[in-house]
Scaffold this motif. Structure first.
Motif, mmCIF file in Angstrom:
data_model
loop_
_atom_site.group_PDB
_atom_site.id
_atom_site.type_symbol
_atom_site.label_atom_id
_atom_site.label_comp_id
_atom_site.label_asym_id
_atom_site.label_seq_id
_atom_site.Cartn_x
_atom_site.Cartn_y
_atom_site.Cartn_z
ATOM 1 N N ALA A 203 0.883 -1.192 0.063
ATOM 2 C CA ALA A 203 -0.049 0.027 0.202
ATOM 3 C C ALA A 203 0.940 1.529 0.105
ATOM 4 C CB ALA A 203 -0.978 0.061 1.224
ATOM 5 N N GLN A 204 1.863 1.284 0.806
ATOM 6 C CA GLN A 204 2.785 2.316 0.798
ATOM 7 C C GLN A 204 3.649 2.584 -0.557
ATOM 8 O OE1 GLN A 204 6.789 1.948 3.079
ATOM 9 N NE2 GLN A 204 5.350 3.112 4.743
ATOM 10 N N GLU A 205 3.868 1.498 -1.304
ATOM 11 C CA GLU A 205 4.391 1.791 -2.727
ATOM 12 C C GLU A 205 3.488 2.315 -3.650
ATOM 13 O OE1 GLU A 205 5.770 -2.196 -4.340
ATOM 14 O OE2 GLU A 205 6.527 -1.021 -6.042
ATOM 15 N N ASP A 206 2.230 1.910 -3.506
ATOM 16 C CA ASP A 206 1.092 2.112 -4.379
ATOM 17 C C ASP A 206 1.198 3.967 -3.876
ATOM 18 O OD1 ASP A 206 -1.414 2.556 -6.082
ATOM 19 O OD2 ASP A 206 -2.298 2.891 -3.919
ATOM 20 N N GLN A 207 0.942 4.294 -2.831
ATOM 21 C CA GLN A 207 0.975 5.847 -2.300
ATOM 22 C C GLN A 207 1.943 6.574 -2.895
ATOM 23 O OE1 GLN A 207 -1.131 7.577 -0.033
ATOM 24 N NE2 GLN A 207 -2.853 5.681 -0.281
ATOM 25 N N VAL A 208 3.350 5.861 -2.726
ATOM 26 C CA VAL A 208 4.443 6.664 -3.118
ATOM 27 C C VAL A 208 4.298 6.747 -4.873
ATOM 28 C CG1 VAL A 208 6.951 6.689 -3.704
ATOM 29 C CG2 VAL A 208 5.999 5.971 -1.283
ATOM 30 N N ARG A 209 3.945 5.681 -5.422
ATOM 31 C CA ARG A 209 3.823 5.901 -6.882
ATOM 32 C C ARG A 209 2.847 6.822 -7.239
ATOM 33 N NH1 ARG A 209 5.916 2.235 -10.508
ATOM 34 N NH2 ARG A 209 7.640 1.178 -9.420
ATOM 35 N N ARG A 210 1.761 6.874 -6.526
ATOM 36 C CA ARG A 210 0.728 7.736 -6.942
ATOM 37 C C ARG A 210 1.075 9.346 -6.820
ATOM 38 N NH1 ARG A 210 -4.779 6.040 -7.245
ATOM 39 N NH2 ARG A 210 -4.589 3.613 -6.809
ATOM 40 N N ARG A 211 2.028 9.661 -6.039
ATOM 41 C CA ARG A 211 2.641 11.022 -5.954
ATOM 42 C C ARG A 211 3.522 11.348 -6.767
ATOM 43 N NH1 ARG A 211 2.175 13.598 -1.349
ATOM 44 N NH2 ARG A 211 4.228 14.536 -2.130
ATOM 45 N N SER A 212 4.007 10.055 -7.575
ATOM 46 C CA SER A 212 5.355 10.573 -8.530
ATOM 47 C C SER A 212 4.863 10.831 -9.634
ATOM 48 C CB SER A 212 6.206 9.128 -8.913
ATOM 49 O OG SER A 212 6.935 8.911 -7.767
ATOM 50 N N PRO A 213 5.445 11.822 -10.520
ATOM 51 C CA PRO A 213 4.884 12.050 -11.958
ATOM 52 C C PRO A 213 4.972 10.683 -12.941
ATOM 53 C CG PRO A 213 7.175 12.813 -11.609
ATOM 54 C CD PRO A 213 6.474 12.365 -10.288
ATOM 55 N N GLU A 214 3.805 10.484 -13.515
ATOM 56 C CA GLU A 214 3.740 9.175 -14.220
ATOM 57 C C GLU A 214 5.098 8.912 -15.185
ATOM 58 O OE1 GLU A 214 1.616 6.966 -14.040
ATOM 59 O OE2 GLU A 214 0.405 7.985 -12.383
ATOM 60 N N GLU A 215 5.904 8.041 -14.709
ATOM 61 C CA GLU A 215 6.706 7.401 -15.503
ATOM 62 C C GLU A 215 6.801 5.834 -15.240
ATOM 63 O OE1 GLU A 215 10.114 7.113 -12.782
ATOM 64 O OE2 GLU A 215 9.752 8.977 -11.858
ATOM 65 N N ASP A 216 7.355 5.505 -16.253
ATOM 66 C CA ASP A 216 7.570 4.023 -16.428
ATOM 67 C C ASP A 216 6.645 3.094 -15.600
ATOM 68 O OD1 ASP A 216 10.572 3.492 -14.598
ATOM 69 O OD2 ASP A 216 9.005 4.909 -14.323
ATOM 70 N N LYS B 82 10.365 7.544 -3.268
ATOM 71 C CA LYS B 82 10.302 5.951 -4.159
ATOM 72 C C LYS B 82 11.921 5.400 -3.558
ATOM 73 C CE LYS B 82 8.685 5.363 -8.552
ATOM 74 N NZ LYS B 82 8.502 6.012 -9.797
ATOM 75 N N ALA B 83 12.785 5.901 -3.362
ATOM 76 C CA ALA B 83 14.226 5.284 -3.350
ATOM 77 C C ALA B 83 14.252 4.782 -2.038
ATOM 78 C CB ALA B 83 15.326 6.251 -3.473
ATOM 79 N N ILE B 84 13.577 5.389 -1.019
ATOM 80 C CA ILE B 84 13.482 4.656 0.164
ATOM 81 C C ILE B 84 12.660 3.497 0.323
ATOM 82 C CG2 ILE B 84 12.553 5.066 2.627
ATOM 83 C CD1 ILE B 84 13.331 8.225 2.236
ATOM 84 N N SER B 85 11.455 3.713 -0.220
ATOM 85 C CA SER B 85 10.575 2.588 -0.422
ATOM 86 C C SER B 85 11.214 1.382 -0.833
ATOM 87 C CB SER B 85 9.379 3.058 -1.184
ATOM 88 O OG SER B 85 8.349 1.915 -1.509
ATOM 89 N N TYR B 86 11.892 1.527 -1.827
ATOM 90 C CA TYR B 86 12.521 0.286 -2.598
ATOM 91 C C TYR B 86 13.844 -0.117 -1.749
ATOM 92 C CZ TYR B 86 9.484 -0.444 -6.440
ATOM 93 O OH TYR B 86 8.236 -0.549 -7.169
ATOM 94 N N ALA B 87 14.566 0.710 -0.858
ATOM 95 C CA ALA B 87 15.796 0.588 -0.272
ATOM 96 C C ALA B 87 15.268 -0.444 0.913
ATOM 97 C CB ALA B 87 16.523 1.948 0.161
ATOM 98 N N LEU B 88 14.200 -0.357 1.576
ATOM 99 C CA LEU B 88 13.813 -1.017 2.978
ATOM 100 C C LEU B 88 13.723 -2.414 2.294
ATOM 101 C CD1 LEU B 88 10.868 1.156 3.899
ATOM 102 C CD2 LEU B 88 13.395 0.760 4.984
ATOM 103 N N PRO B 89 14.302 -3.408 3.132
ATOM 104 C CA PRO B 89 14.277 -4.647 2.640
ATOM 105 C C PRO B 89 12.911 -5.350 2.971
ATOM 106 C CG PRO B 89 15.283 -4.425 5.050
ATOM 107 C CD PRO B 89 14.917 -2.906 4.487
ATOM 108 N N VAL B 90 12.468 -6.278 2.125
ATOM 109 C CA VAL B 90 11.408 -6.953 2.302
ATOM 110 C C VAL B 90 11.619 -8.386 3.129
ATOM 111 C CG1 VAL B 90 9.520 -8.173 0.990
ATOM 112 C CG2 VAL B 90 10.736 -6.307 -0.034
#
Lengths: 220, 220
Positions: A203-216, B82-90
DNA sequence: CCAACTCGATACTGTCACTATCCAGTACTG
DNA sequence: CAGTACTGGATAGTGACAGTATCGAGTTGG
């Protein structure tokens, strides 16, 4: 079933199975001779549970042993739930103090806030609970980082935590009186945390992505 | 500030400070001579952050380095998040398969359900996300234990996770454009999980106690 | 001047979760 | 019935991790 078969069906190496036995996580097989023993379905099940608790739940071997001991000791449903709840390790070790005086002060302030939160939530837990202590430590550390964890902010999270706990207990209680209660309760109580964490991260990843300018939109 | 002072004010042993430097978690002090360097308030702050991430967040030194690197590299707020979100280990490593065929089947079923859940939640995450993979693995393991994690049950947890994530991002975004954004975002994104877990455990303890026949209401 | 401190490099320690080796004792195989 | 493969149990070794200790050369305050 011989140990090699047990190993094959579970995917756990023979050496590891022996190790788990030594550590008291797995009961011995029924010995049929001095150097031969027979394993059954219960060993397969137990190995699966061990794997789930250690890899998914992140429990250490020692913690897993304690939890499984509570499962095996299970008499009444309630006492089993209680035992499991206390056998699970609390994250957050103690952080060493730098400055004696200021530390004690911060600790006391955090403790008071935790007590107030518990009262507000109407949570009936002893002040000696390791969870209370852990939360106090965590709060002190967070505040040292200038994170704004005021009571009202914490309370929102607490409400969500309460909802999750209620869901968990409903599920654990659904197995009441069943012989599988203890095992299922362990699964629910110990693994609900990691599962929730995974969902939260998603859910956090989704939230972060929604804030990002649409890219890849589909690249890692 | 000399290293011994830095050690005294933070409570971190000198040897550990040197260790963190070697591991790239802490920038070097400003060298004033061949064998002397000056440390500042930023080092104190960084050490606090390191301690919080490792003890509270449970991150390894390597994971902490990655997260802190994302903090230091921070350009725009969104890219930092975004970077932080992906740097955190799953959490959840892979569990080894026992039975080749049945495994692949279970994995595919779990993957399909995760995809359906993500669609239902309208979460916009790539299917290659490590979080998606982790959740799939977790679901497969849980189902192997005969835990009843049907989609509708998962969805309830997912809704709660969404609420938490929304709260987190609100807080992280509140620091937008502030120079402290990256550090505060790290605190929010990385430490909200452990904090929630603590609250959940507390709520769980309360729920368990409420089910128990009233006995010694203040003994561990 | 010299004891106390510093840097940086290297070596060591303790814990954890396995993994490997050894041994004497079965158990199928031809 | 010999030979090989396998077994349980004991003990020793491994590799990753997170520090901790020691050392030599240089610096500095009293």
């Amino acid at each position: 079933m011989k140990i090699s078969e047990l190993s094959r069906t579970t995917g756990v190496p023979v050496a590891s199975i022996k190790y788990f036995r030594r550590q008291g996580l797995l009961p011995a097989g029924r010995a049929t001779a001095a150097t031969l023993a027979e394993y059954g379905e219960e060993h397969v099940q137990r190995l699966r549970l061990i794997k789930a608790l250690t890899t998914l739940g992140g429990l250490s071997i020692a913690a897993t042993r304690d939890v499984l001991a509570a499962v095996d000791r299970s008499d009444s449903a309630d006492s089993t739930l209680k035992a499991i709840s206390y056998a699970l390790p609390v994250p957050v070790a103690q952080a060493p103090a730098g400055d004696e005086e200021r530390e004690a002060e911060a600790e006391a302030a955090a403790a008071a806030d935790v007590a107030e939160l518990i009262a507000a939530m109407d949570w009936r837990v002893p002040s000696t609970s390791p969870h209370v202590h852990g939360l106090t430590t965590a709060l002190r550390e967070l505040r040292r980082l200038d994170a704004d964890y005021r009571l009202d902010r914490l309370a929102v999270y607490a409400e969500l935590a309460k909802a999750v706990a209620r869901l968990d207990l409903e599920r654990a209680a659904a197995f009441d009186d069943s012989p599988a209660l203890a095992e299922q309760a362990v699964v629910v109580l110990a693994l609900s945390g990691p599962l929730l964490e995974l969902l939260r991260r998603l859910a956090q990843e989704d939230q972060v992505r929604r804030r990002s300018p649409e890219e890849d939109p589909d690249a890692g």
